[in-house]
Each structure stands twice: as C-alpha cells, then as structure tokens.
Design a protein around this motif. Structure first.
Motif, PDB file in Angstrom:
ATOM      1  N   TYR A 163       0.824  -1.298  -0.026  1.00 18.94           N
ATOM      2  CA  TYR A 163       0.028  -0.220  -0.026  1.00 18.94           C
ATOM      3  C   TYR A 163       1.016   1.173   0.062  1.00 18.94           C
ATOM      4  O   TYR A 163       2.109   1.169   0.401  1.00 18.94           O
ATOM      5  N   PRO A 164       0.482   2.376  -0.389  1.00 23.23           N
ATOM      6  CA  PRO A 164       0.980   3.570  -0.401  1.00 23.23           C
ATOM      7  C   PRO A 164       1.422   3.936   1.049  1.00 23.23           C
ATOM      8  O   PRO A 164       0.456   4.196   1.908  1.00 23.23           O
ATOM      9  N   ASP A 165       2.656   3.988   1.443  1.00 22.79           N
ATOM     10  CA  ASP A 165       3.203   4.323   2.961  1.00 22.79           C
ATOM     11  C   ASP A 165       2.642   5.768   3.410  1.00 22.79           C
ATOM     12  O   ASP A 165       2.529   6.709   2.606  1.00 22.79           O
ATOM     13  N   GLY A 166       1.914   5.756   4.521  1.00 19.92           N
ATOM     14  CA  GLY A 166       1.553   6.982   5.128  1.00 19.92           C
ATOM     15  C   GLY A 166       0.133   7.597   4.635  1.00 19.92           C
ATOM     16  O   GLY A 166      -0.070   8.571   4.836  1.00 19.92           O
ATOM     17  N   SER A 167      -0.456   6.709   4.349  1.00 19.93           N
ATOM     18  CA  SER A 167      -1.999   6.962   3.578  1.00 19.93           C
ATOM     19  C   SER A 167      -2.831   7.121   4.873  1.00 19.93           C
ATOM     20  O   SER A 167      -2.789   6.638   5.965  1.00 19.93           O
ATOM     21  N   ASN A 168      -3.916   8.091   4.606  1.00 18.62           N
ATOM     22  CA  ASN A 168      -4.896   8.416   5.553  1.00 18.62           C
ATOM     23  C   ASN A 168      -6.534   8.074   5.070  1.00 18.62           C
ATOM     24  O   ASN A 168      -6.630   8.335   3.884  1.00 18.62           O
ATOM     25  N   TRP A 169      -7.161   7.409   5.909  1.00 14.18           N
ATOM     26  CA  TRP A 169      -8.654   7.425   5.629  1.00 14.18           C
ATOM     27  C   TRP A 169      -9.360   8.121   6.923  1.00 14.18           C
ATOM     28  O   TRP A 169      -9.179   7.606   7.938  1.00 14.18           O
ATOM     29  N   GLN A 170     -10.325   8.918   6.404  1.00 19.25           N
ATOM     30  CA  GLN A 170     -10.985   9.707   7.570  1.00 19.25           C
ATOM     31  C   GLN A 170     -12.337   9.565   7.380  1.00 19.25           C
ATOM     32  O   GLN A 170     -13.054   9.541   6.113  1.00 19.25           O
ATOM     33  N   SER A 171     -13.394   9.441   8.091  1.00 19.58           N
ATOM     34  CA  SER A 171     -14.781   9.773   8.041  1.00 19.58           C
ATOM     35  C   SER A 171     -15.538  10.511   9.234  1.00 19.58           C
ATOM     36  O   SER A 171     -15.050  10.475  10.491  1.00 19.58           O
ATOM     37  N   LEU A 172     -16.477  11.258   8.739  1.00 15.81           N
ATOM     38  CA  LEU A 172     -17.190  11.995   9.965  1.00 15.81           C
ATOM     39  C   LEU A 172     -18.720  12.021   9.307  1.00 15.81           C
ATOM     40  O   LEU A 172     -19.193  12.083   8.293  1.00 15.81           O
ATOM     41  N   ALA A 173     -19.403  11.574  10.371  1.00 16.23           N
ATOM     42  CA  ALA A 173     -20.861  11.198  10.125  1.00 16.23           C
ATOM     43  C   ALA A 173     -21.874  11.755  11.442  1.00 16.23           C
ATOM     44  O   ALA A 173     -21.329  12.025  12.649  1.00 16.23           O
ATOM     45  N   THR A 174     -22.966  12.036  10.938  1.00 19.48           N
ATOM     46  CA  THR A 174     -24.060  12.020  11.894  1.00 19.48           C
ATOM     47  C   THR A 174     -25.228  11.394  11.612  1.00 19.48           C
ATOM     48  O   THR A 174     -25.246  11.025  10.478  1.00 19.48           O
ATOM     49  N   TYR A 175     -26.022  10.773  12.435  1.00 18.02           N
ATOM     50  CA  TYR A 175     -27.259  10.080  12.398  1.00 18.02           C
ATOM     51  C   TYR A 175     -28.384  10.247  13.273  1.00 18.02           C
ATOM     52  O   TYR A 175     -28.107  10.912  14.210  1.00 18.02           O
TER      53      TYR A 175
END
Length: 802
Positions: free
Chosen positions: A476-488
């Motif tokens: 995988y690409p080193d240092g990758s970021n995945w983020q999620s912000l949610a409301t329900y």
C-alpha cells in the motif's frame, strides 16, 4: 420494663418469621436464581420483584388465587399462593425457545425488544457458546446456522452474510468497529482475533446497518459483546471461571481463565486464553482432490518436495494464539459509569494454506507463503450517563485506538529470495450517542462519529544465502490516511400497541489521501485524494398482529466508500493476474428491501421467515485494466495480466432465510435453519455472472434435550452443490481449491455432517462438556475455502466456576 420490651420484640420477630414467607425463583434447567422476576396479582392488587438471589416476599399474596410470574426470556406462569406453598415456596421457570420480548442492542446501540425491530437479528448467548465449544469466533458464527464462514487457513474465518463478505460486512467489538482502511475484497480472517471464550453475547444484523454503523455495513453487522465488569450489590465479591479444552482433529490445547472483582463503585474483569493447534486432519470420505499428497520441506536452504505419508493430514496448518482482556469500571454514582478496556490478540506465524496448494507445471509453486503474527490491540474508553434532561435520557461516549499489524511472506520453489510486506494500521474512533424518549409513543436516538485510519506499509526482499534485505514495492502507499465524519438520527413512533414505525438517516463525509512511491513502479499518478459524501436512510415498521405474531418490513440504503486497499494496492490476485492502484474510484451504493414474519403457534412452535432483495450500483469489483497503456506488466519476475478495482458493475442479491423451532416437550426441542441466496454481477460485456460471495444453500437441524444437569445437542449441518457453471469467474480461476466434475471442471460438491454435543453440570461450580463433530468422517471443503474442514473430531472440556 426492659424485659417486657425485649419480650415484645421477640414476639414480633417470631410473628414476622411465622407469617412472612419468601419464594425463590430458579431457572428450571440451570438451577440458578433469576433476578428481576415480577410477581403480581389482581386480587389483591399487589406486585413484587425478585432480588439478586431470586427471592421475593409473598406475605401480601396469601389470599391470591392467580399470581402472574413473568420474566424476559422465560415462559410466564400463573399459579396460586396455595400451589406455591405446596411447592415449598420454590418456583422453576422454563426458558423460552423464541421470545418476541428478547432484548436486542445492535440495531440502535440501545436496548430494544425484538418485537419492535424491523430487522432480522441472530443472537448467540454465553450458554450457547459453552455448549458448542467453538475454537474461534469464526466457528461461533458458523454455529448460528445463518452465517456462512469461509476459511483460507486454520487461523482464519471470513463470514458471508446474504451474498456479501469481507469489506461489505462490518465487525464490531463492544460497539467499536474493527473494519479498517485495508480490509480487502478478498477473504478477511480478522474475526479470529476476537476471543470466543470472553464473549458474553453475540448479535448479528442480517442486512444493511449503515444508518447506525456507516460504511461497509451492506450485507450485515456482527456485534460481539465481551465480558462486562460486575459491581457488587451489597458486599465486595469475586467470581471467575477456568476452562481447559482439547480437540482431536488438530490436537487443540486451550486454557482459559477469567476473573471478576467487584465493589459498590469499582469492578474489574480479567480474561486470558492460550491456544495451540497442530496440523488439521480432514475426513476419510470425500473428493480425493482435497487431500495433501505432497509438501515442500526446506533443509539448509534447499527445497525438497516430500511425499505426505498421510494425505489426510494438512501439513503446515498448525499455529498458536494468545488473547488478553482487561476491563476496569468505575461508578461514582447512579448516573455515571466509566469503563476502560484493553484487548490484545496475537498469533504465531501461520501459513496461507490455500497458496501452498498452488501448482505450476504440476509442481508446487511456493516453498513458503505465510503470515507473520497477526496482532490486534485496542484501548477503549466508554462513558455512560443516565440522568434524563430535555436533550437526552441516556448518553454514552466511546473513544478507541486500535493497532493492527500483519505481514505476508512468500518465496517461490527453489528461489533464494523471500518477498515480504508488513502493514500497520492505527485506527482512532470516537462516538457520541444519545437516546431521548419524548413520550410513550415517540423516541429518538442520534449521534456523531469520527474515524481516522493511518496506514504504514513497507516491502522488502530477504536473501536466504546472505540474510541481506533489499527494498521492494510496498503493498500500500505508505503513510496513507482514511477519515470519516458522520451524524445520524433514528426515530421510532409506537403508533399503538400493535404498530411501530421506525426510520432514520445518516450523513457521512469521507476523506482519503495517498502518495505513491515511484521508486519501483512508474505510477501514472503521484498522489490521489477522495473527498466525497454519502446520504443513507432506512424506513421500516413492525406490526404485532397478536401477542404471538410479528410482521416487519424494512427498506433502506447503504454504502461502502473506497478504502486504501481499493485505491492503492499492488498484489497478485490469482495466478497470472496482478492488481494495480486505481485513483479514480467512487463509493458503491446499495438499496435493500426485506419483509419477514415471527410467528409463535401455541406455546410450542416458533417460525421466522425473511425474504430480502439487495441492489448494488457502481459496485467495486476487480476487472482487467491498463497500466501506463499496457495490459501486462512484469511483477515479481513474471509477466502478469493487469487488473484493478473499478466501479464497473451492478449486482443483485436476493434470497430467503427461515428458522423453525418446535418444543416437543418441556425438555426436548427441535430447531432448524435454512438459507437460500442468489447473487448476480454484471460483467464488462453486459452479461451476468454468479456473485462471488453468494454462498450455496446451507442450514442446520438440531435436536436439543435439556434437563436440570444435562444439555445435549444432536445436529445435522448441510450445504448444497454448486455446479461449475454457477461458480463466479474469480472462483473458476482458483481450480486448485475445488473438486473436479466429470468434465474436469471445478465445482463444489454437496456435503453434510452429523454432530453430537453435550454439557453436564455436576454442581454450581463444575461442568463438563464434549462431543463428536463430523461423526461419519466426511471429507469436505466449504465453498471458496482453501482448507479442508476437520474430519471426525472429539472435543473434551472441563470448566470450573468460583
């Protein structure tokens, strides 16, 4: 005067002892006291509740002709005071086999009764776990009869729910998601990191759960709830269990210990499990293609192919595992509760057994293909508040940090270089969840969630001759970021005693960024980012036609956002095919419809039946691709066809799930589960092909005998055949995993096993359990699995409680 007072007090004490009487309510099968049993009478109008010892005072019930005795999960009794007196003031309640009043947590994160939920839910409690004695949490899911489990190796288990699996189903532990940014579309084995011996309760939502749980929850949600610290009600106490288990098919040796210490304000739970598994033995009766005729042995850096003296022994499948759990709880007052939990799981190195079966020119291809230790660590803080105000009745905050470490190592036969990839994922998440009962009819649950995953990845080659390392492309690409912000927000309206309406929505924002290292591969892009949002919703209702009939309907949407695995992975997927990164991906979106019925017939028969249909648009699938204008590239010294994950398909999944439970007598019960799923996926040319994770027809039938000391379970587990023409194209490419039909084409034979389990409680402290799985010693391999299942397997276990 003092003598008269003393005499009067003695007389009153004697009178109270003489004329007041306590009743004790016990579980008819376990003999254990039942807390929170309500006893009420209309004439006279009076009610009481049992305490932690199962006791309640009946002084005011003396003239009652009808006393109603009720408790969730148990059959209601109607009895007179005189009858209780004749029973020496001891009552036994029979557990209900199927109850519409069963309490469920998963669908809203708050306690609800089953009859008010417009979803199909499967539950598996601690008593079921103790009887079934599963080696891993994957085996536990398999025992539910409604979840299909694939295995690529002994240290694995990939659940399939309603035609979906891997990163389209969600794993949760104590409300915290385990799915991370490198959960792949190929089979995922992370469920084994959860210790089956520390699970208190399991709930599986069959169908989408995106409104509450977000991305990935398309096919279903698996919620595992581990031991909770127990506070002392009166005096400080401690309790615990010790377990030792042995299984013959892989010479399993497991030792487990747990301890709870509680005071009125502090409570502690400690749990530890150590397991060791040797090579797994398969059955004798079945396809010869599943046997292990030879294997590679390396001596002094020289690879030699050895003949297996017993082809039914799956050489190089054994491994060992350690699981630890520590929880600390603090309750300063009746409104606040704080719990800190530490989870840790690690394995030894273990082989990717299906890869060791692969051949090239009829010779085993790999000398080595193994995973390094699969480590999972989780720190979890949960804060609960239960003092009602105008904004909420109850609130809870969850914050967690997880660290996942995994590695892959492979070396071709007679090669002197070993390729290795190591991945670390740090996953932070936080949730605020609230519930507010507006009045007797209207209820709201709502919350916000933030998730951040950071992926570190490296690749290197090691020389067997010099031990020198040389860098190679990372997975995988080193240092990758995945983020999620949610409301329900979820809304429930109890329109009347029979009709309950439920709806909800979720708004999710997703960010992803990855930078590609062009030192080894000439990528056509340097960096990729995703900034996208998804809106999902659900609408459903339940209708209680009678107190024994519940109908439900549910429709909703779900989504799965591309993760780092989808967008940035480089690896060999199947022989001759290599997957490369694709920076142009969008989320896939699903539409689901389901209708079901829960029906009790008299007191002895219970039926549940659910039909479902799911449509997935812009499905993320692996398809042929071009890389820098080329359709093939050289990968690990071989020319391979180029593929990539793409939004290139539409998929349809539909099916029926059914369960039947018949109480033949107060101590004898028969139940069965049946699951039929059909899945189709659109190909590039417009044709349709079978969906990869749509399991064959499967189910189980069980006859259970329960007495005060004994519980016995006789079961038949069965899977239907899948013809070659009904296999997914990606499965046909893995011919080495399958039996061959009369035309020499891969297919999945049907199979069944007969199994016997028993649990004997000697007293309140000691219990013994055991059984024989696969009594007829069938040789079978569940669909898509890389390892053949265990042959005849003797299980013995002893548990002591203190």
């Amino acid at each position: 005067m003092s003598k008269k007072l003393f005499g009067l007090l003695c007389f009153q004490l004697f009178s109270f002892t003489l004329f007041s009487q306590n009743v004790t309510v016990l579980d008819a099968f376990s003999g254990e006291p039942i807390e929170a049993v309500t006893l009420n009478s209309n004439h006279p109008k009076i009610a009481t509740v049992t305490n932690s010892k199962g006791e309640a005072t009946l002084t005011d019930f003396k003239d009652a002709k009808k006393i109603y005795i009720r408790c969730l999960g148990f059959e209601t009794q109607i009895i007179s005071y005189n009858q209780i007196e004749k029973n020496n003031f001891t009552l036994y309640l029979n557990p209900e086999n199927t109850s519409l009043n069963e309490v469920i947590i998963s669908t809203s994160k708050w306690q609800e009764t089953k009859k008010s939920i417009p979803n199909s839910i499967v539950t598996f409690k601690m008593k079921d776990i103790q009887l079934m004695n599963p080696q891993t949490s994957a085996d536990l899911l398999n025992n539910t009869g409604k979840v299909f489990v694939q295995k690529s190796q002994l240290g694995g288990g990939s659940p399939m729910i309603r035609g979906f699996a891997t990163n389209r189903v969600l794993l949760n532990v104590d409300g915290i998601r385990m799915n991370n940014a490198i959960f792949r579309s190929g089979n995922i084995q992370n469920v084994v990191s959860i210790d089956a011996n520390s699970i208190q309760n399991t709930e599986v939502i069959l169908g989408p759960g995106t409104v509450i749980y977000g991305s990935d929850a398309i096919g279903g949600v698996m919620n595992f709830y581990t031991f909770e610290p127990e506070y002392a009600k009166e005096h400080p106490f401690y309790s615990g269990n010790a377990l030792s288990r042995w299984s013959s098919a892989n010479n399993e040796k497991t030792i487990h210990f747990d301890l709870n210490v509680g005071t009125s304000k502090w409570a502690f739970v400690t749990s530890a499990t150590v397991s060791d598994y040797e090579d797994l033995r398969m059955g004798k009766h079945g396809p010869r293609a599943y046997t292990r005729p030879d294997f590679v042995q390396t001596i002094d850096n020289v690879d030699e192919i050895q003949t297996n003296n017993n082809p039914n022994i799956q050489v190089e499948t054994g491994y060992s595992q350690i699981n630890l759990l520590q929880k600390i709880a603090f309750k300063p007052n009746e409104y606040w509760n704080f719990i800190y939990a530490f989870h840790y799981s690690t394995t030894s190195d273990f082989n990717r057994y299906d890869q060791l079966l692969r051949r090239r020119n009829d010779v085993l291809r790999f000398a080595e293909w193994y995973y390094g230790p699969q480590e999972w660590t989780m720190h979890h803080l949960k804060i609960s508040h239960s003092k009602p105000n105008k904004w909420f009745d109850k609130a809870q905050f969850n914050a967690s940090y997880q660290l996942f470490e995994e590695s892959r190592h492979n070396r071709n036969l007679n090669a002197t270089l070993r390729n290795s990839n190591i991945e670390n994922v740090g996953a932070f998440s936080s949730n605020f969840d609230f519930i507010k009962k507006i009045n007797d009819k209207h209820k709201l649950s709502y919350g916000v969630e933030y998730i951040h995953n950071k992926v570190n990845s490296e690749g290197f080659q090691t020389s067997l001759l010099t031990d020198e390392r040389e860098a190679i492309p990372s997975r995988y690409p080193d240092g990758s970021n995945w983020q999620s912000l949610a409301t329900y927000l979820q809304y429930e309206n109890k329109i009347n005693q029979k009709f309950t309406f439920q709806s909800g929505f979720r708004f999710n924002q997703i960010w992803l960024d990855a930078t590609f290292d062009s030192s080894f591969v000439d990528y056509p892009f340097e960096k990729t980012t995703i900034n996208t949002s998804a809106f999902t919703g659900s609408l459903g209702f339940t209708y209680l036609a009678t107190d024994k009939t519940a109908l439900f309907f549910n429709t909703g949407t779900a989504f799965r956002s591309p993760n780092i695995d989808d967008i940035g992975k480089t690896y060999e997927s199947t022989p001759g095919n290599v997957v490369v990164p694709n920076a142009n991906l969008e989320y896939e979106y699903a539409y689901n419809f389901e209708v079901g019925i829960l029906q009790k017939i008299a007191q002895s028969v219970a039926l549940d039946l659910t039909g479902f249909y799911t449509i997935v648009e812009d499905a993320l699938v692996r398809r042929n691709f071009t890389f820098n204008g080329a359709t093939t590239i050289i990968f690990q010294g071989e020319e391979s066809n180029v593929q990539a994950i793409q939004n290139a398909a539409k998929a349809n999944v539909y099916g029926i799930q059914a369960g039947l439970n018949i109480e033949l007598s107060p101590i004898l019960n028969w139940k069965t589960n049946a699951n039929w799923t059909k899945g189709e996926e659109e190909l590039d040319n417009g044709n349709k092909a079978p969906l990869r994770h749509a399991a064959p027809f499967f189910g189980d039938s069980r006859l259970q005998l329960k007495t005060r000391n004994w519980t016995t379970d006789l079961s038949v587990i069965y899977n239907s055949k899948i013809k070659s023409k009904n296999l997914a194209p990606s499965e046909i490419e893995k011919e080495y995993l399958y039996a061959l039909d009369s035309n020499g084409q891969p297919y999945v034979p049907s199979w069944y096993t007969i199994n016997l389990k028993a649990l004997y409680k000697l007293d309140k402290n000691w219990s013994f359990s055991g059984g024989i799985e696969n009594i007829t010693d069938q040789r079978y391999r569940p669909y898509s699995s890389g390892i053949t299942a265990a042959g005849r397997n003797l299980i013995l276990a002893v548990r002591t409680s203190f």
